[in-house]
Each structure stands twice: as structure tokens, then as C-alpha cells.
Design an enzyme around this catalytic site. Structure first.
Site, mmCIF file in Angstrom:
data_model
loop_
_atom_site.group_PDB
_atom_site.id
_atom_site.type_symbol
_atom_site.label_atom_id
_atom_site.label_comp_id
_atom_site.label_asym_id
_atom_site.label_seq_id
_atom_site.Cartn_x
_atom_site.Cartn_y
_atom_site.Cartn_z
ATOM 1 N N ASN A 146 10.578 7.390 3.535
ATOM 2 C CA ASN A 146 11.577 7.390 2.438
ATOM 3 C C ASN A 146 12.832 7.256 3.233
ATOM 4 O O ASN A 146 13.192 7.944 3.903
ATOM 5 C CB ASN A 146 11.512 8.184 1.168
ATOM 6 C CG ASN A 146 10.165 7.936 0.390
ATOM 7 O OD1 ASN A 146 9.502 7.133 0.726
ATOM 8 N ND2 ASN A 146 10.214 8.510 -0.692
ATOM 9 N N VAL A 147 13.816 6.107 2.565
ATOM 10 C CA VAL A 147 15.194 6.100 3.350
ATOM 11 C C VAL A 147 15.997 7.109 3.250
ATOM 12 O O VAL A 147 16.948 7.457 3.964
ATOM 13 C CB VAL A 147 15.858 4.729 2.631
ATOM 14 C CG1 VAL A 147 15.941 5.049 1.183
ATOM 15 C CG2 VAL A 147 17.025 4.473 3.247
ATOM 16 N N LYS A 148 15.793 8.129 2.295
ATOM 17 C CA LYS A 148 16.527 9.207 1.880
ATOM 18 C C LYS A 148 16.212 10.288 2.967
ATOM 19 O O LYS A 148 16.990 11.000 3.137
ATOM 20 C CB LYS A 148 16.324 9.740 0.570
ATOM 21 C CG LYS A 148 14.908 10.314 0.465
ATOM 22 C CD LYS A 148 14.775 10.846 -1.119
ATOM 23 C CE LYS A 148 13.415 11.394 -1.367
ATOM 24 N NZ LYS A 148 13.250 11.656 -2.497
ATOM 25 N N GLY A 149 15.144 10.179 3.499
ATOM 26 C CA GLY A 149 14.679 11.345 4.592
ATOM 27 C C GLY A 149 15.051 12.763 4.471
ATOM 28 O O GLY A 149 14.390 13.038 3.177
#
Length: 269
Positions: A146-149
Site C-alpha cells: 500500500n502507498v501508505k507503507g
């Protein structure tokens, strides 16, 4: 046996220069250096009473903890007790004989990963990720994809030259194989957190066998698994290309993908 092996370097240079010391043999540390003190916890299938506490100390003694001091005992439901034991062990660790999987590729920034993929592959690098079997714990796979990492580091969705397909939790092996084929995956990432009865090992073996059966050697994607209970030295036994343990970051995974799919492939050509 000595607790340490010392290696003295040449004493040329500044007067009074201290010789460098490299520890090779070490023992646990609790209160004072080299005292061998350790703390272990475990559960026994017995109700909490004096006999249960004696059983815990006996088990600790058989583990090589002597003397063993019971520092905590608590009933855990019907017929189970949780223990914490503190004591001394005489075992030594030879650091020269420790076997670990060292990182054999450079860590790249997101910009560097994107540049290499764009220049060398001239298309997006396709990644398919999932939790397979009955495993519903998506925290690990989401942290990587996910982009949030995680911990301030962006996940693979952030990399503009990576095409990421996150299938989520409880994905069957046939579904994973079909998705990898449909997305023309260069790499398949599988997270396994549930480890009861070695479920993570059974699922991984099933996955690798399914990919070997479904795709020829030259057409198979990289098979990568991760989770806190995996032994990183078991890649050959489990039939995968890489195992990542606890603390792995998205940047490490992205850097490995570039190394395995581009750098190493070019070196073999």
C-alpha cells in the site's frame, strides 16, 4: 574455553594506542557481563498450582537453565498456565558459526528503482501480492504494497514504474496463480503470519509447487514470501526465490526486485 578470542592489531602509530579486540565467543548478559543470565516464557497445559510451578522449573532445568527462578506464573483459561523463568545458562555462542542470510544487493531509493525499471525493462514491473490459505492478517502485505507503507516509508504502490495488484486476504493458491498469469506478474509476494501447525510452511510449499506445475521455469514469476516466523535460510526447501523476515521495508523489497529481475539477470546473460 575462553569467553572471547582477542585479536591484537599492530601497535604502530600513536603511543599508547589500544589494541583492537574482536569478540568471537559470547554468552548471554543479564546483570553483569558474561553472567549467562536469560529470561524465557512458555505455557504448560496444567492449572496454576504449586505442582505446575515445579514443573515449570523442571522444564527450565532441562533446557539448561540452572539455577532457574520462577518470576511469574498466571492462569491462562481452564487448564493452562503461563510462566516466566529467569536463570543462568552455560552455553556459549561462536559468532563465526552463526549462519544468516546477508543482504546481497544495494538499497535503492524510490527514484533509483523507477529509473532502472524504466530504462532497462521499458515497461512497468508487475507485482502481485496476497495472504494465502486461511491467513487473514493483511498488515504485513499492506505495509509492503500500500502507498501508505510503514514507518514513514512509502509502499510499492508509490513507485510509478511498478504495477501493484493486492489481492488481500484468504486467497487460494489457484486464485493466486491465475492472478499472476492474468497480470503477467514479474514477482509474487505472499505474506504469512499464521503459523499454527506450520501453516505458513505448508501454504508456501503448496504455492511453489502450484507455480512450478502451472508455468515453465523461464516463465515463472519470482516467488517471495515474508512473515515474522520464517527462517530466511529455507528458500530452497520451500521452493521460493527469497524470504523476508520481520522488519522488512518496502524499499528492501523494491531493491531486491530490481536486483533479481534486472541486475542479476543481465549479469547471467
Amino acid at each position: 574455553m575462553s569467553e572471547r578470542t582477542e585479536r591484537s592489531e599492530g601497535r604502530e602509530g600513536m603511543p599508547g594506542q589500544r589494541a583492537m579486540t574482536e569478540k568471537k565467543i559470547v554468552r548471554p548478559y543479564g546483570d553483569t557481563t558474561g553472567d549467562g543470565m536469560v529470561q524465557v516464557s512458555f505455557t504448560l497445559p496444567v492449572p496454576h498450582d504449586k505442582r505446575a510451578e515445579g514443573a515449570a522449573v523442571q522444564l527450565a532445568n532441562k533446557m539448561g537453565i540452572d539455577p532457574a527462578m520462577l518470576v511469574h506464573a498466571k492462569q491462562m483459561g481452564d487448564g493452562f498456565t503461563f510462566f516466566v523463568v529467569y536463570g543462568r545458562v552455560n552455553h556459549l555462542v561462536d559468532l563465526d558459526k552463526v549462519q544468516v542470510v546477508e543482504r546481497d544487493f544495494p538499497l535503492l531509493s524510490a527514484k533509483e528503482v523507477n529509473t532502472v525499471v524504466k530504462q532497462k525493462m521499458r515497461r512497468k514491473l508487475s507485482v502481485v501480492g496476497a495472504c494465502i490459505g486461511t491467513d487473514a492478517h493483511t498488515v504485513g502485505i499492506d505495509a509492503i504494497l500500500n502507498v501508505k507503507g510503514i514507518a514513514g516509508e512509502k509502499g510499492l504502490e508509490y513507485y510509478r514504474e511498478l504495477k501493484v495488484t493486492n489481492l488481500g486476504a484468504q486467497v487460494s493458491v489457484p486464485e493466486l496463480v491465475e492472478a499472476a498469469r492474468r497480470e503477467k506478474a514479474d514477482a509474487v509476494l505472499v505474506s504469512q503470519v499464521v503459523t499454527q501447525r506450520d501453516a505458513h510452511l505448508h501454504n508456501t510449499r503448496e504455492m511453489s509447487a502450484a507455480f512450478r506445475e502451472a508455468m515453465p521455469a523461464g516463465k515463472r514469476p519470482l516467488l517471495i514470501v515474508g512473515g515474522p516466523r520464517f527462517d530466511e535460510t529455507m528458500t530452497g526447501e520451500l521452493g521460493v526465490d527469497r524470504i523476508f523476515g520481520r522488519g522488512t521495508t518496502p524499499g528492501e523489497v523494491a531493491s531486491y526486485l530490481v536486483h533479481a529481475l534486472i541486475t542479476e539477470k543481465k549479469a547471467r546473460a
